[in-house]
Scaffold this motif. Structure first.
Motif, short mmCIF file in Angstrom:
data_model
loop_
_atom_site.label_atom_id
_atom_site.label_comp_id
_atom_site.label_asym_id
_atom_site.label_seq_id
_atom_site.Cartn_x
_atom_site.Cartn_y
_atom_site.Cartn_z
N HIS A 127 -2.19 -1.89 -3.93
CA HIS A 127 -1.85 -2.71 -5.22
C HIS A 127 -2.46 -4.04 -5.20
O HIS A 127 -2.12 -4.87 -4.53
CB HIS A 127 -0.10 -2.94 -5.13
CG HIS A 127 0.47 -1.54 -5.08
ND1 HIS A 127 1.43 -1.22 -6.16
CD2 HIS A 127 0.51 -0.50 -4.27
CE1 HIS A 127 1.93 0.11 -5.87
NE2 HIS A 127 1.45 0.37 -4.59
N ALA B 80 1.24 7.65 -8.06
CA ALA B 80 -0.37 7.63 -7.99
C ALA B 80 -1.07 8.07 -9.04
O ALA B 80 -1.92 8.53 -9.08
CB ALA B 80 -0.78 8.14 -6.63
N TYR C 58 0.73 -1.22 -0.07
CA TYR C 58 0.01 -0.05 -0.05
C TYR C 58 0.88 1.17 -0.22
O TYR C 58 2.01 1.16 0.35
CB TYR C 58 -0.90 0.17 1.23
CG TYR C 58 -0.08 0.30 2.66
CD1 TYR C 58 0.05 1.31 3.12
CD2 TYR C 58 0.52 -0.68 3.24
CE1 TYR C 58 0.54 1.77 4.26
CE2 TYR C 58 1.12 -0.66 4.24
CZ TYR C 58 1.31 0.65 4.82
OH TYR C 58 1.92 0.89 6.07
N ASP D 173 -4.73 -1.64 -11.69
CA ASP D 173 -3.87 -2.41 -10.59
C ASP D 173 -3.94 -1.64 -9.30
O ASP D 173 -3.11 -2.08 -8.42
CB ASP D 173 -2.43 -2.30 -11.27
CG ASP D 173 -1.87 -0.82 -11.29
OD1 ASP D 173 -2.70 0.27 -11.52
OD2 ASP D 173 -0.61 -0.66 -11.24
N ARG D 174 -4.80 -0.76 -9.10
CA ARG D 174 -4.84 0.06 -7.92
C ARG D 174 -6.25 0.06 -7.12
O ARG D 174 -7.34 0.53 -8.02
CB ARG D 174 -4.34 1.41 -7.96
CG ARG D 174 -3.02 1.55 -8.45
CD ARG D 174 -1.87 0.91 -7.32
NE ARG D 174 -0.64 1.24 -7.53
CZ ARG D 174 0.20 2.08 -7.44
NH1 ARG D 174 -0.32 3.36 -7.11
NH2 ARG D 174 1.28 2.15 -8.15
N ASP E 250 -3.78 3.82 -1.21
CA ASP E 250 -3.76 3.18 -2.62
C ASP E 250 -3.31 1.52 -2.18
O ASP E 250 -1.86 1.41 -1.83
CB ASP E 250 -2.86 3.83 -3.55
CG ASP E 250 -3.60 4.73 -4.45
OD1 ASP E 250 -4.71 4.86 -4.47
OD2 ASP E 250 -2.86 5.29 -5.37
N ARG F 173 -7.30 2.52 -10.79
CA ARG F 173 -6.68 2.09 -11.95
C ARG F 173 -6.73 0.61 -12.12
O ARG F 173 -6.91 0.05 -10.90
CB ARG F 173 -4.84 2.33 -11.96
CG ARG F 173 -4.54 4.07 -12.01
CD ARG F 173 -3.22 4.47 -12.17
NE ARG F 173 -2.28 3.30 -11.87
CZ ARG F 173 -1.04 3.76 -11.38
NH1 ARG F 173 -0.55 5.04 -11.28
NH2 ARG F 173 -0.25 2.88 -11.31
N ARG G 125 -8.30 1.95 -4.54
CA ARG G 125 -8.19 3.18 -3.72
C ARG G 125 -9.13 3.47 -2.80
O ARG G 125 -10.20 3.30 -2.81
CB ARG G 125 -8.02 4.40 -4.56
CG ARG G 125 -8.01 5.77 -3.98
CD ARG G 125 -7.37 6.87 -5.03
NE ARG G 125 -6.19 6.79 -5.21
CZ ARG G 125 -5.44 7.83 -5.90
NH1 ARG G 125 -6.17 8.89 -6.27
NH2 ARG G 125 -4.32 7.40 -6.26
#
Length: 426
Positions: free
Chosen positions: A100, A178, A84, A128-129, A98, A126, A131
């Motif tokens: 991962h 980010a 994170y 891959d993220r 965030d 995203r 949030r």
């Protein structure tokens, strides 16, 4: 043999041993032994992926909070330790986490009990993220942040302390990794000579948009956006590009960047609003104007333009005066084409769906309509606050009918458009 040890222990050994204090010390000693045993056992109890098998992504399982003196303690529980990043954003104040590659199952409804935190949102920022954004009602800064092993996995503990506005601002800032990049979504190769139609399903990921009876705006517009793209793919001379094709957040500025990188000729943003007071239903087609056509249009644009704030995205400054003047000059011709596009698409929607509002053509200052060289419209597919519209939008034939109308409207606009806007963009 090295014995792994992942424990975090907090024990106040300086406590005076009194008749009352003996019990507390014994309790702490028992907690220490339990934590030590967990540290010794968990590494061998945790499932190990088979050779060549990718490890499953961590799962957020629970959320707890409490107060320790003047500290606010937040604790997120996971089935395994996550990767994170934690940072603060200012104006407005937000605490952002965030993660991962993370799956979310935690219940965060109890966040309402913390007066210093106005709201908590989570979702994909995203691909891959994952949030998590917490809106702060007053400046709070992390005092301690640590991961500790638990019987069921891992726990992320965040201790927050009150701070002065200056101290908060000094620690606020967006990490470079980010940021959101648009290149991947714009890689769709367009056929030479085709009209590139950029379809922009609003909201997504951490930003759900409007909601009612379990329906989310982000899901409805994505389904309709995909249906439009599929229909356009069958139309000779047209190629679709989606600003998002999954439940992921895309910042407003990046949506325009996708359109530019894809060399789009037309930009169509999809939404499904909800009104807080009164009643409204039906479809509307919006074009850009800094002066809204009415109060409800102004409120709608204000809410949509706050999407980046809600998602904890970077807020870039406005252009300088010279740049803004050039953009305004370039937009004059584009605005005329946008009006033509709105008229033709609105007419096709009326014929196909017969659910346009009494004043379907409206104007407001939507950020996503501000491309200086791409005719752009925003379609409000209906109101989630309307029982009638909710029923319409859930009908199986709703998305295909919208898609057919879109293709008809775009084709009609192509016959009227200035050839300069149909030419292949450099």
């Amino acid at each position: 043999m090295t014995i792994p040890f992942f424990c975090h222990v907090e024990i106040s050994w300086y406590r005076v041993i009194t008749a009352e204090g003996v019990g507390k010390v014994v309790t702490e000693m028992m907690g220490f032994v339990r934590t030590l045993m967990l540290g010794l056992l968990i590494p061998w109890l945790a499932p190990v992926p088979a050779p060549g098998e990718a490890a499953a992504q961590p799962v957020a399982l629970g959320f707890e909070h409490g107060r320790i003196g003047d500290r606010i303690r937040l604790a997120l529980s996971f089935d395994r330790a996550p990767v994170y990043d934690l940072f603060l954003l200012d104006d407005p104040r937000r605490l952002v986490l965030d993660f991962h590659q993370l799956s979310w199952q935690a219940d965060t409804t109890e966040i309402d009990e913390i007066e210093e935190i106005a709201a908590l949102r989570h979702g994909l920022f995203r691909p891959d993220r994952m949030r998590v954004v917490m809106d702060l009602t007053q400046p709070l800064v992390p005092n301690r942040v640590f991961l500790r092993e638990t019987l069921t996995g891992s726990q992320l503990v965040i201790d927050l302390l009150p701070a002065t506005p200056d101290a908060y601002s000094a620690r606020a800032g967006l990490p470079e990794d980010a940021l959101w990049v648009a290149e991947e979504m714009a890689e769709a190769a367009a056929k030479s000579g085709d009209l590139i139609v950029v379809i922009d399903p609003g909201h997504g990921g951490i930003d759900p948009g409007a909601s009612a009876d379990g329906l989310l705006e982000k899901d409805i517009v994505l389904a309709v956006g995909k249906a439009i793209a599929e229909r356009i793919e069958t139309e000779p001379g047209m190629t679709p590009v989606l600003t998002r094709d999954t439940d992921v957040f895309v910042p407003l500025r990046q949506r325009l960047r996708v359109a530019r990188l894809a060399k789009g000729h037309v930009f169509i943003s999809l939404h499904a609003d909800a009104v807080l007071e009164g009643e409204a239903d039906g479809i509307s087609v919006y074009t850009l104007s800094e002066e809204a056509s009415d109060a409800s249009a102004w409120l709608f644009a204000e809410r949509e333009n706050r999407a980046d704030v809600l998602a904890g995205a970077a807020l870039e400054g406005e252009e300088d005066d010279v740049t803004q003047l050039l953009v305004d000059l370039a937009r004059r011709g584009t605005d005329a084409e946008s009006e033509k596009l709105a008229t033709e698409v609105g007419g096709a929607l009326r014929q196909r769906l017969d659910m346009l509002r009494s004043r379907p053509n409206r104007r407001a200052g939507f950020f996503v309509l501000k491309s200086p060289d791409i005719p752009s419209i925003l379609i409000e597919l209906g109101f989630l606050s309307s029982k009638t519209d909710r029923a319409r939008m859930q009908q199986p034939d709703f998305a295909p009918r919208v898609a057919n109308a879109m293709v008809e409207g775009i084709a009609a606009w192509m016959k009227l458009a200035d050839p300069a806007y149909l030419a292949e963009t450099p």
